[in-house]
Motif scaffolding. Structure first.
Motif, short mmCIF file in Angstrom:
data_model
loop_
_atom_site.label_atom_id
_atom_site.label_comp_id
_atom_site.label_asym_id
_atom_site.label_seq_id
_atom_site.Cartn_x
_atom_site.Cartn_y
_atom_site.Cartn_z
N MET A 262 10.65 -53.75 -50.31
CA MET A 262 11.81 -52.89 -50.10
C MET A 262 12.51 -52.58 -51.42
O MET A 262 12.95 -51.44 -51.64
N LEU B 178 13.99 -50.18 -43.27
CA LEU B 178 14.19 -48.74 -43.13
C LEU B 178 14.93 -48.33 -41.86
O LEU B 178 15.52 -47.25 -41.81
N ASP C 17 12.29 -45.05 -50.10
CA ASP C 17 12.97 -45.33 -48.83
C ASP C 17 13.53 -44.04 -48.23
O ASP C 17 13.36 -43.76 -47.04
#
Length: 192
Positions: free
Chosen positions: A53, A94, A62
């Motif tokens: 991430m 997300l 993202d």
């Protein structure tokens, strides 16, 4: 053209090889324009949630992923990162699927590695698939079963083997490593 998202998570080459065997051209990329203009997008992954991430955010991927309007398939870590949150690294993800990703309870047989079938299936990815057919898994974390779940696998606890919301599809298992049944599942996605 099929875009395979490059984000420092493993498994991209085996996915690309599976697509080539099926006769599809693909490109491994982290370029926003290439991803958004692709006919289909695949978001594979083998790795750790928080570092993956962080990389997505550093590259703006993202936001790119959330802007995808064409069919997108997340695989393994890709599915987990499409959820709201992962216990792995206490990671906000997300938020495409309204599910949390949890660590399997302590057990001598974690990680879940090898072949396993489904306890139920539905949806377009699983067309032509029966509950008794096996697919290949490698994971220590799982997405809980929610309204987005389209296939369930039982391993210590029931979990989401596949999920869908709008144009976003995902599998916890690796279709590219699941022999003929995996080929069928990939083909179902590619024919959307």
């Amino acid at each position: 053209m099929i875009a395979i998202i490059k984000y420092n998570a493993g498994n991209v080459r085996s996915v690309q090889n599976a697509l080539t065997k099926l006769g599809y051209e693909s490109v491994i990329t982290d370029n926003r324009e290439t991803i958004l203009s692709a006919d289909k997008v695949i978001f594979p992954g083998v790795g750790e949630a928080s570092s993956a991430m962080n990389y997505l955010k550093e590259k703006g991927l993202d936001k790119t992923i959330l802007d995808i309007k064409k069919p997108m398939l997340g695989i393994c870590l890709g599915l987990q990162l499409m959820c709201n949150y992962s216990e792995e690294g206490d990671t906000d993800c997300l938020g495409i699927f309204k599910a949390s990703v949890k660590k399997f309870p302590p057990n001598d047989t974690v990680p879940h590695m090898g072949w396993n079938n489904f306890s139920s299936t539905s949806g377009v990815l699983c067309q032509g698939i029966t509950d008794t057919q096996d697919v290949y898994y490698v994971h220590s974390y799982y997405a809980e079963v929610t309204e987005n779940t389209t296939a369930i696998c039982n391993y210590i606890v029931p979990f989401s083997a596949s999920m869908r919301k709008n144009n976003f599809y995902a599998t916890q298992f690796h279709p590219e490593k699941s022999a003929g049944i995996g080929t069928r599942i990939l083909q179902n996605f590619l024919e959307l």
